[in-house]
Design an enzyme around this catalytic site. Structure first.
Site, PDB file in Angstrom:
ATOM      1  N   ARG A 163       0.855  -1.182   0.000  1.00 55.33           N
ATOM      2  CA  ARG A 163       0.000   0.000   0.000  1.00 55.33           C
ATOM      3  C   ARG A 163       0.892   1.233   0.000  1.00 55.33           C
ATOM      4  O   ARG A 163       2.035   1.182   0.465  1.00 55.33           O
ATOM      5  CB  ARG A 163      -0.906   0.008   1.229  1.00 55.33           C
ATOM      6  CG  ARG A 163      -1.820  -1.207   1.366  1.00 55.33           C
ATOM      7  CD  ARG A 163      -2.615  -1.143   2.667  1.00 55.33           C
ATOM      8  NE  ARG A 163      -3.510  -2.279   2.817  1.00 55.33           N
ATOM      9  CZ  ARG A 163      -3.181  -3.418   3.420  1.00 55.33           C
ATOM     10  NH1 ARG A 163      -1.962  -3.559   3.948  1.00 55.33           N
ATOM     11  NH2 ARG A 163      -4.048  -4.414   3.525  1.00 55.33           N
ATOM     12  N   LYS A 188      -1.881  -2.480   7.808  1.00 57.79           N
ATOM     13  CA  LYS A 188      -3.060  -2.064   8.571  1.00 57.79           C
ATOM     14  C   LYS A 188      -3.177  -2.869   9.850  1.00 57.79           C
ATOM     15  O   LYS A 188      -2.795  -4.036   9.904  1.00 57.79           O
ATOM     16  CB  LYS A 188      -4.331  -2.274   7.733  1.00 57.79           C
ATOM     17  CG  LYS A 188      -4.524  -1.273   6.609  1.00 57.79           C
ATOM     18  CD  LYS A 188      -5.853  -1.524   5.923  1.00 57.79           C
ATOM     19  CE  LYS A 188      -6.136  -0.496   4.851  1.00 57.79           C
ATOM     20  NZ  LYS A 188      -7.437  -0.743   4.176  1.00 57.79           N
ATOM     21  N   HIS A 260      -2.313   2.424  -6.061  1.00 58.39           N
ATOM     22  CA  HIS A 260      -3.073   1.209  -5.769  1.00 58.39           C
ATOM     23  C   HIS A 260      -3.220   0.343  -7.013  1.00 58.39           C
ATOM     24  O   HIS A 260      -3.416  -0.872  -6.906  1.00 58.39           O
ATOM     25  CB  HIS A 260      -4.443   1.566  -5.195  1.00 58.39           C
ATOM     26  CG  HIS A 260      -4.876   0.649  -4.084  1.00 58.39           C
ATOM     27  ND1 HIS A 260      -4.219   0.556  -2.873  1.00 58.39           N
ATOM     28  CD2 HIS A 260      -5.898  -0.246  -4.018  1.00 58.39           C
ATOM     29  CE1 HIS A 260      -4.821  -0.335  -2.103  1.00 58.39           C
ATOM     30  NE2 HIS A 260      -5.832  -0.840  -2.780  1.00 58.39           N
ATOM     31  N   ARG A 263      -0.516  -2.044  -6.956  1.00 56.44           N
ATOM     32  CA  ARG A 263      -0.809  -3.122  -5.993  1.00 56.44           C
ATOM     33  C   ARG A 263      -1.725  -4.167  -6.635  1.00 56.44           C
ATOM     34  O   ARG A 263      -1.485  -5.371  -6.512  1.00 56.44           O
ATOM     35  CB  ARG A 263      -1.451  -2.512  -4.748  1.00 56.44           C
ATOM     36  CG  ARG A 263      -1.896  -3.514  -3.678  1.00 56.44           C
ATOM     37  CD  ARG A 263      -2.346  -2.745  -2.449  1.00 56.44           C
ATOM     38  NE  ARG A 263      -3.119  -3.548  -1.515  1.00 56.44           N
ATOM     39  CZ  ARG A 263      -2.586  -4.350  -0.589  1.00 56.44           C
ATOM     40  NH1 ARG A 263      -1.275  -4.468  -0.507  1.00 56.44           N
ATOM     41  NH2 ARG A 263      -3.360  -5.034   0.235  1.00 56.44           N
ATOM     42  N   HIS A 286      -3.813  -9.053   3.331  1.00 54.93           N
ATOM     43  CA  HIS A 286      -5.259  -9.008   3.495  1.00 54.93           C
ATOM     44  C   HIS A 286      -5.663  -9.684   4.802  1.00 54.93           C
ATOM     45  O   HIS A 286      -5.097 -10.724   5.170  1.00 54.93           O
ATOM     46  CB  HIS A 286      -5.965  -9.704   2.338  1.00 54.93           C
ATOM     47  CG  HIS A 286      -5.939  -8.914   1.072  1.00 54.93           C
ATOM     48  ND1 HIS A 286      -6.159  -9.464  -0.170  1.00 54.93           N
ATOM     49  CD2 HIS A 286      -5.728  -7.589   0.853  1.00 54.93           C
ATOM     50  CE1 HIS A 286      -6.081  -8.530  -1.097  1.00 54.93           C
ATOM     51  NE2 HIS A 286      -5.818  -7.381  -0.501  1.00 54.93           N
ATOM     52  N   TYR A 295      -9.563 -10.424  -7.259  1.00 51.30           N
ATOM     53  CA  TYR A 295      -8.617 -10.510  -8.364  1.00 51.30           C
ATOM     54  C   TYR A 295      -8.999 -11.602  -9.350  1.00 51.30           C
ATOM     55  O   TYR A 295      -8.592 -11.562 -10.511  1.00 51.30           O
ATOM     56  CB  TYR A 295      -7.202 -10.718  -7.828  1.00 51.30           C
ATOM     57  CG  TYR A 295      -6.767  -9.554  -6.974  1.00 51.30           C
ATOM     58  CD1 TYR A 295      -6.567  -8.304  -7.540  1.00 51.30           C
ATOM     59  CD2 TYR A 295      -6.612  -9.676  -5.602  1.00 51.30           C
ATOM     60  CE1 TYR A 295      -6.200  -7.215  -6.764  1.00 51.30           C
ATOM     61  CE2 TYR A 295      -6.241  -8.601  -4.819  1.00 51.30           C
ATOM     62  CZ  TYR A 295      -6.047  -7.374  -5.404  1.00 51.30           C
ATOM     63  OH  TYR A 295      -5.689  -6.291  -4.631  1.00 51.30           O
TER      64      TYR A 295
END
Length: 333
Positions: A163, A188, A260, A263, A286, A295
């Protein structure tokens, strides 16, 4: 309704210092996101009420004003619905705390908490071809300081699928270039992950760090002042690289490219190489592999391969028979 027992400035400070940081241990990025939301909200409130933030009362942030603020984000600032919902989440979190900390604020808090998040369409993810990625990586002029930094930064973004906040927060101590070559990303929710590097990416990082002569706590990709690049700074540098790359790769013309997008591109290329979805989820950091399923939706080549394994269900030839006149009339309505 009895008047609040706690002043509004104190309530806001307690929310950030006690609730978010001390009690919940929120990450620095969460605190920054909430801070940005309140700065925007207070600026909007000042324009509509004429009050400075320190003079506000919680009653000033009633549901009608919050709704106007959310509309302002979309219509005036051009924010996406995702951003609008993120700002609302910060306000909801504060109102839940206010209702507990000062029960006199419950009526106002309940009205704001009743504001729902906005639903939105989820478009198919955009990603780049390998030729488009190569054109972007070659676009910066490595002879200049900024061009060298940009080229290494884009290569690291594509290699790791990081990210943009993880790249801007990358420190020299997080880059491992001795026996094994990898980077430690701080993602995150305070989650960390180690991503291996290609030989070319590791070589680029060695050359760049040798040029900057940075200390362990310094950012890997600083601006001219030595501070970490901002999100907007990374986006601006990528826009410049894409503009240059369009001359070499015309297929980039009119294609939106953001950090992004790189990514997403990493994820799709990993998928095309046969990498398992669970591994891609770990690679991207994730929280749930279900997030990675998006995806599969974006990988058109995989869908076409499935289609080729199926027989074409062409309908059998049938003799034409005219339809009933009355049914034909009804069909025209």
């Amino acid at each position: 309704m009895r008047p609040p027992q706690i002043g509004f400035p104190t309530l806001v400070q307690d929310f950030f210092l006690n609730r978010l940081i001390a009690q919940r241990g929120a990450s620095a990025r969460t605190v920054e996101s909430y801070r940005d939301a309140f700065e925007l909200l207070f600026a909007f409130t000042a324009q509509h009420t004429g009050k400075h933030p320190s003079d506000l009362r919680l009653a000033d942030l009633d549901a009608p004003l919050v709704l106007d603020f959310l509309d302002h984000l979309e219509t005036k600032r051009g924010n996406s619905i995702r951003t609008r919902n993120a700002r609302l989440a910060a306000i909801h979190s504060f109102m839940r705390y206010a209702a507990i900390r000062d029960p006199a604020s419950l009526p106002v808090a309940q009205r704001v908490l009743a504001i729902p998040t906005k639903r939105f369409d989820r478009p198919v993810l955009g990603y780049l071809t390998r030729d488009q990625v190569a054109a972007i990586l070659d676009a910066p002029d490595r002879r200049t300081w900024t061009g060298h930094r940009d080229a290494v930064m884009f290569a690291t973004l594509y290699n790791t699928g990081a990210r943009v906040s993880e790249i801007t927060g990358l420190r020299v101590r997080d880059v491992l270039l001795d026996r094994s070559t990898a980077v430690l990303l701080h993602g995150k929710g305070r989650k960390e992950r180690v991503i291996p590097l290609w030989k070319s990416t590791a070589r680029d990082l060695r050359d760049w760090l040798r040029r900057t002569k940075s200390g362990p706590d310094d950012p890997v990709f600083p601006n001219r002042a030595g501070a970490p690049l901002t999100r907007s700074g990374v986006r601006d540098r990528l826009d410049r690289a894409v503009a240059t790359a369009r001359h070499r790769c015309p297929s980039l013309e009119g294609k939106p490219v953001s950090p992004h997008t790189l990514r997403h591109t990493t994820a799709v290329h990993l998928l095309e190489s046969g990498t398992d979805l669970a591994v891609i989820a770990l690679w991207l950091g994730h929280a749930s592999p279900s997030t990675t399923h998006q995806y599969l939706e974006a990988d058109l080549a995989a869908k076409e391969a499935v289609l080729q394994r199926l027989d074409d269900p062409a309908p059998a030839k049938t003799r034409f028979r005219p339809g009933d006149r009355l049914l034909a009339f009804l069909e025209t309505l």
